[in-house]
Scaffold this motif. Structure first.
Motif, PDB file in Angstrom:
ATOM      1  N   HIS A  14      -0.825  18.268   2.789  1.00 13.03           N
ATOM      2  CA  HIS A  14       0.274  17.987   1.858  1.00 13.03           C
ATOM      3  C   HIS A  14       0.885  16.625   2.171  1.00 13.03           C
ATOM      4  O   HIS A  14       1.035  16.247   3.331  1.00 13.03           O
ATOM      5  CB  HIS A  14       1.351  19.069   1.982  1.00 13.03           C
ATOM      6  N   ARG A  15       1.229  15.893   1.135  1.00 10.81           N
ATOM      7  CA  ARG A  15       1.948  14.620   1.282  1.00 10.81           C
ATOM      8  C   ARG A  15       3.120  14.628   0.326  1.00 10.81           C
ATOM      9  O   ARG A  15       2.968  14.979  -0.837  1.00 10.81           O
ATOM     10  CB  ARG A  15       1.048  13.434   0.947  1.00 10.81           C
ATOM     11  N   ASN A  16       4.283  14.228   0.816  1.00 11.04           N
ATOM     12  CA  ASN A  16       5.454  14.122  -0.051  1.00 11.04           C
ATOM     13  C   ASN A  16       5.308  12.923  -0.971  1.00 11.04           C
ATOM     14  O   ASN A  16       4.691  11.929  -0.608  1.00 11.04           O
ATOM     15  CB  ASN A  16       6.725  13.966   0.780  1.00 11.04           C
ATOM     16  N   GLY A  17       5.884  13.009  -2.140  1.00 14.29           N
ATOM     17  CA  GLY A  17       5.918  11.874  -3.049  1.00 14.29           C
ATOM     18  C   GLY A  17       4.709  11.808  -3.968  1.00 14.29           C
ATOM     19  O   GLY A  17       3.921  12.739  -4.073  1.00 14.29           O
ATOM     20  N   LEU A  18       4.577  10.676  -4.636  1.00 16.71           N
ATOM     21  CA  LEU A  18       3.494  10.466  -5.590  1.00 16.71           C
ATOM     22  C   LEU A  18       2.174  10.220  -4.881  1.00 16.71           C
ATOM     23  O   LEU A  18       2.140   9.623  -3.808  1.00 16.71           O
ATOM     24  CB  LEU A  18       3.806   9.277  -6.492  1.00 16.71           C
ATOM     25  N   VAL A  19       1.096  10.659  -5.495  1.00 15.31           N
ATOM     26  CA  VAL A  19      -0.249  10.466  -4.962  1.00 15.31           C
ATOM     27  C   VAL A  19      -1.101   9.868  -6.071  1.00 15.31           C
ATOM     28  O   VAL A  19      -1.033  10.303  -7.219  1.00 15.31           O
ATOM     29  CB  VAL A  19      -0.865  11.816  -4.516  1.00 15.31           C
ATOM     30  N   SER A  52     -10.491   8.104   8.031  1.00 10.62           N
ATOM     31  CA  SER A  52      -9.505   7.074   8.338  1.00 10.62           C
ATOM     32  C   SER A  52      -8.318   7.199   7.392  1.00 10.62           C
ATOM     33  O   SER A  52      -8.485   7.274   6.193  1.00 10.62           O
ATOM     34  CB  SER A  52     -10.129   5.691   8.218  1.00 10.62           C
ATOM     35  N   PRO A  53      -7.088   7.232   7.900  1.00 15.84           N
ATOM     36  CA  PRO A  53      -5.916   7.351   7.054  1.00 15.84           C
ATOM     37  C   PRO A  53      -5.703   6.077   6.244  1.00 15.84           C
ATOM     38  O   PRO A  53      -6.053   4.994   6.680  1.00 15.84           O
ATOM     39  CB  PRO A  53      -4.771   7.577   8.043  1.00 15.84           C
ATOM     40  N   ASP A  54      -5.130   6.222   5.046  1.00 13.51           N
ATOM     41  CA  ASP A  54      -4.840   5.029   4.265  1.00 13.51           C
ATOM     42  C   ASP A  54      -3.542   4.395   4.746  1.00 13.51           C
ATOM     43  O   ASP A  54      -2.763   4.999   5.452  1.00 13.51           O
ATOM     44  CB  ASP A  54      -4.775   5.360   2.771  1.00 13.51           C
ATOM     45  N   SER A  55      -3.324   3.173   4.350  1.00 15.09           N
ATOM     46  CA  SER A  55      -2.176   2.413   4.849  1.00 15.09           C
ATOM     47  C   SER A  55      -0.847   2.995   4.410  1.00 15.09           C
ATOM     48  O   SER A  55       0.152   2.824   5.083  1.00 15.09           O
ATOM     49  CB  SER A  55      -2.286   0.958   4.415  1.00 15.09           C
ATOM     50  N   SER A  56      -0.819   3.727   3.285  1.00 16.14           N
ATOM     51  CA  SER A  56       0.453   4.270   2.804  1.00 16.14           C
ATOM     52  C   SER A  56       0.946   5.419   3.662  1.00 16.14           C
ATOM     53  O   SER A  56       2.114   5.756   3.629  1.00 16.14           O
ATOM     54  CB  SER A  56       0.320   4.727   1.354  1.00 16.14           C
ATOM     55  N   SER A  57       0.077   6.046   4.453  1.00 18.20           N
ATOM     56  CA  SER A  57       0.516   7.169   5.271  1.00 18.20           C
ATOM     57  C   SER A  57       0.920   6.743   6.681  1.00 18.20           C
ATOM     58  O   SER A  57       1.394   7.538   7.455  1.00 18.20           O
ATOM     59  CB  SER A  57      -0.582   8.239   5.350  1.00 18.20           C
ATOM     60  N   GLN A  58       0.745   5.464   7.016  1.00 19.55           N
ATOM     61  CA  GLN A  58       1.120   4.976   8.334  1.00 19.55           C
ATOM     62  C   GLN A  58       2.562   4.529   8.298  1.00 19.55           C
ATOM     63  O   GLN A  58       3.027   3.962   7.333  1.00 19.55           O
ATOM     64  CB  GLN A  58       0.216   3.814   8.759  1.00 19.55           C
ATOM     65  N   ARG A  59       3.306   4.795   9.371  1.00 20.91           N
ATOM     66  CA  ARG A  59       4.719   4.396   9.415  1.00 20.91           C
ATOM     67  C   ARG A  59       4.972   3.468  10.541  1.00 20.91           C
ATOM     68  O   ARG A  59       4.489   3.505  11.559  1.00 20.91           O
ATOM     69  CB  ARG A  59       5.591   5.623   9.545  1.00 20.91           C
TER      70      ARG A  59
END
Length: 59
Positions: A14-19, A52-59
């Motif tokens: 699950h990811r919060n926000g728009l996908v 590999s995670p995308d850049s939008s999920s990195q904080r």
């Protein structure tokens, strides 16, 4: 949302926000082997769940 057969057993977190999803959109009645009916399907590309995670999920 449909995954490539090689990735169908993977869990999608699950990811919060728009996908944003990219794939092939199919419209029309389709009944699968379990009896489930869908009218709209999005077939995701083979690498949709790359490790590999995308850049939008990195904080």
């Amino acid at each position: 949302m449909l995954l490539d057969p090689a990735q169908r057993d993977r869990l999608v977190a699950h990811r919060n926000g728009l996908v944003t999803l990219t794939g092939t959109l199919s419209i029309g009645r389709v009944e699968d082997e379990t009896g489930r009916v869908s009218w709209i399907r999005l077939q995701l590309p083979t690498d949709a769940l790359s490790d590999s995670p995308d850049s939008s999920s990195q904080r």
